[in-house]
Motif scaffolding. Structure first.
Motif, PDB file in Angstrom:
ATOM      1  N   HIS A   1       0.421   2.323   1.845  1.00 44.34           N
ATOM      2  CA  HIS A   1       0.555   0.974   2.390  1.00 44.34           C
ATOM      3  C   HIS A   1      -0.514   0.019   1.889  1.00 44.34           C
ATOM      4  O   HIS A   1      -0.294  -1.205   1.911  1.00 44.34           O
ATOM      5  CB  HIS A   1       0.519   1.029   3.924  1.00 44.34           C
ATOM      6  CG  HIS A   1      -0.854   1.250   4.486  1.00 44.34           C
ATOM      7  ND1 HIS A   1      -1.652   0.221   4.923  1.00 44.34           N
ATOM      8  CD2 HIS A   1      -1.574   2.387   4.672  1.00 44.34           C
ATOM      9  CE1 HIS A   1      -2.797   0.702   5.361  1.00 44.34           C
ATOM     10  NE2 HIS A   1      -2.780   2.015   5.226  1.00 44.34           N
ATOM     11  N   ILE A   2      -1.634   0.524   1.436  1.00 39.77           N
ATOM     12  CA  ILE A   2      -2.671  -0.391   0.952  1.00 39.77           C
ATOM     13  C   ILE A   2      -2.247  -1.082  -0.340  1.00 39.77           C
ATOM     14  O   ILE A   2      -2.791  -2.135  -0.686  1.00 39.77           O
ATOM     15  CB  ILE A   2      -4.031   0.316   0.747  1.00 39.77           C
ATOM     16  CG1 ILE A   2      -3.968   1.344  -0.396  1.00 39.77           C
ATOM     17  CG2 ILE A   2      -4.505   0.950   2.039  1.00 39.77           C
ATOM     18  CD1 ILE A   2      -5.329   1.837  -0.835  1.00 39.77           C
ATOM     19  N   ALA A   3      -1.271  -0.507  -1.046  1.00 39.17           N
ATOM     20  CA  ALA A   3      -0.849  -1.053  -2.327  1.00 39.17           C
ATOM     21  C   ALA A   3       0.442  -1.849  -2.247  1.00 39.17           C
ATOM     22  O   ALA A   3       0.660  -2.765  -3.051  1.00 39.17           O
ATOM     23  CB  ALA A   3      -0.684   0.069  -3.348  1.00 39.17           C
ATOM     24  N   VAL A   4       1.312  -1.515  -1.290  1.00 40.28           N
ATOM     25  CA  VAL A   4       2.655  -2.099  -1.260  1.00 40.28           C
ATOM     26  C   VAL A   4       3.196  -2.049   0.167  1.00 40.28           C
ATOM     27  O   VAL A   4       2.861  -1.148   0.934  1.00 40.28           O
ATOM     28  CB  VAL A   4       3.591  -1.319  -2.218  1.00 40.28           C
ATOM     29  CG1 VAL A   4       3.701   0.145  -1.821  1.00 40.28           C
ATOM     30  CG2 VAL A   4       4.954  -1.975  -2.331  1.00 40.28           C
ATOM     31  N   ASP A   5       4.016  -3.020   0.514  1.00 40.27           N
ATOM     32  CA  ASP A   5       4.726  -2.986   1.796  1.00 40.27           C
ATOM     33  C   ASP A   5       5.974  -2.126   1.610  1.00 40.27           C
ATOM     34  O   ASP A   5       7.010  -2.599   1.117  1.00 40.27           O
ATOM     35  CB  ASP A   5       5.108  -4.398   2.245  1.00 40.27           C
ATOM     36  CG  ASP A   5       3.968  -5.114   2.944  1.00 40.27           C
ATOM     37  OD1 ASP A   5       2.857  -4.556   2.993  1.00 40.27           O
ATOM     38  OD2 ASP A   5       4.193  -6.237   3.432  1.00 40.27           O
TER      39      ASP A   5
ATOM     40  N   HIS B   1       4.367  -8.658  -0.698  1.00 42.75           N
ATOM     41  CA  HIS B   1       3.812  -7.344  -1.065  1.00 42.75           C
ATOM     42  C   HIS B   1       4.906  -6.347  -1.429  1.00 42.75           C
ATOM     43  O   HIS B   1       4.864  -5.191  -1.045  1.00 42.75           O
ATOM     44  CB  HIS B   1       2.972  -6.795   0.096  1.00 42.75           C
ATOM     45  CG  HIS B   1       1.867  -7.710   0.521  1.00 42.75           C
ATOM     46  ND1 HIS B   1       1.477  -7.856   1.837  1.00 42.75           N
ATOM     47  CD2 HIS B   1       1.057  -8.511  -0.208  1.00 42.75           C
ATOM     48  CE1 HIS B   1       0.475  -8.731   1.899  1.00 42.75           C
ATOM     49  NE2 HIS B   1       0.209  -9.142   0.680  1.00 42.75           N
ATOM     50  N   ALA B   2       5.895  -6.810  -2.195  1.00 47.64           N
ATOM     51  CA  ALA B   2       7.076  -6.001  -2.493  1.00 47.64           C
ATOM     52  C   ALA B   2       6.850  -4.958  -3.579  1.00 47.64           C
ATOM     53  O   ALA B   2       7.649  -4.038  -3.717  1.00 47.64           O
ATOM     54  CB  ALA B   2       8.233  -6.913  -2.899  1.00 47.64           C
ATOM     55  N   SER B   3       5.776  -5.082  -4.359  1.00 48.30           N
ATOM     56  CA  SER B   3       5.608  -4.238  -5.539  1.00 48.30           C
ATOM     57  C   SER B   3       4.288  -3.473  -5.519  1.00 48.30           C
ATOM     58  O   SER B   3       3.274  -3.976  -5.025  1.00 48.30           O
ATOM     59  CB  SER B   3       5.658  -5.093  -6.814  1.00 48.30           C
ATOM     60  OG  SER B   3       5.421  -4.319  -7.962  1.00 48.30           O
ATOM     61  N   ALA B   4       4.318  -2.272  -6.102  1.00 44.66           N
ATOM     62  CA  ALA B   4       3.095  -1.483  -6.301  1.00 44.66           C
ATOM     63  C   ALA B   4       2.638  -1.531  -7.755  1.00 44.66           C
ATOM     64  O   ALA B   4       1.727  -0.794  -8.139  1.00 44.66           O
ATOM     65  CB  ALA B   4       3.335  -0.033  -5.887  1.00 44.66           C
TER      66      ALA B   4
END
Length: 238
Positions: A42-46, A21-24
């Protein structure tokens, strides 16, 4: 360069860093139907995972594969038949653009190339070890009363070999460590189940608290703490 992943080649150590989950990033031809501001949450990217992964790859002299699209486009850390593969809700937010999306098309475009690349890199290593890098929000909007005091979590399913090495080292470094917290790897461990546990490859799965890795100083601090821990796990298990 693939839109499905970023391949960071920083050395030849038989150690692969994986950040699902590195990217938005959301491709221009995909409309999720959400407020763009949500892509910074946080729902989109770590948050922090990409930078810490790159720092660790450079520090350790190894490879890193970073997921290339937002987890709202497709969640790379889910089984192929999982209901949340294309999320329609995330922490109380509706993702209307996914309701009628074609899972097969997204899988062919992003999911399969990502996991195929991981598998190919591991196949080329003599004694591979995987570091799985994630981060977690200190507070869920959908459950604001839930306390999440841990500064880092260590997750695993059946294979806890690296966890048993890492947890005391992380505690000795001064971190508040969650063993199978803020949630259990027995429940959510898809990428590591697929590439590590199914193939007998040792791995360490970590979850960093996002408020501690949201800036450059915090990211450098965590990379500095994690580097020796990962090397110790690798040297004993790979």
């Amino acid at each position: 360069m693939s839109e499905a992943y970023e391949d960071v080649a920083a050395g030849g150590l038989d150690l692969l860093i994986v950040a699902d989950h590195a990217s938005a990033y959301v491709p221009a031809d995909i409309d999720l139907g959400i407020d763009p501001a949500l892509l910074e949450q946080h729902i989109a990217v770590d948050i922090g995972a990409a930078v810490v992964s790159r720092l660790l790859a450079a520090q350790l002299g190894c490879r890193a594969i970073l997921g290339g699209v937002s987890r709202l486009v497709i969640d790379l850390n889910r089984e192929e038949d999982a209901p949340g593969l294309l999320p329609v809700m995330s922490d109380g937010h509706a993702i209307p653009g996914n309701r009628d999306a074609d899972p097969g098309a997204r899988m062919r475009r992003f999911y399969h190339p990502y996991h195929d690349r991981i598998a190919a890199l591991l196949a080329g290593m003599g004694s591979p070890f995987i570091l799985s890098v994630h981060s977690f929000t200190p507070r869920l909007a959908s459950d604001p009363g839930q306390a999440r005091p841990w500064e880092i979590g260590v997750l695993y399913n059946r294979d806890d070999r690296a966890a048993r090495i890492a947890i005391p080292m992380l505690e000795a470094a001064g971190l508040i460590v969650g063993d199978q917290l803020p949630y259990s790897g027995a429940l959510l461990n898809a990428t590591m189940n697929r590439h590590a546990e199914a193939n007998g490859i040792p791995y360490l799965g970590i979850e960093m608290r996002q408020d501690l890795v949201s800036d450059a100083a915090g990211q450098a601090r965590f990379a500095g703490i994690l580097g020796p821990v990962v090397l110790e796990c690798w040297s004993k298990l790979a």
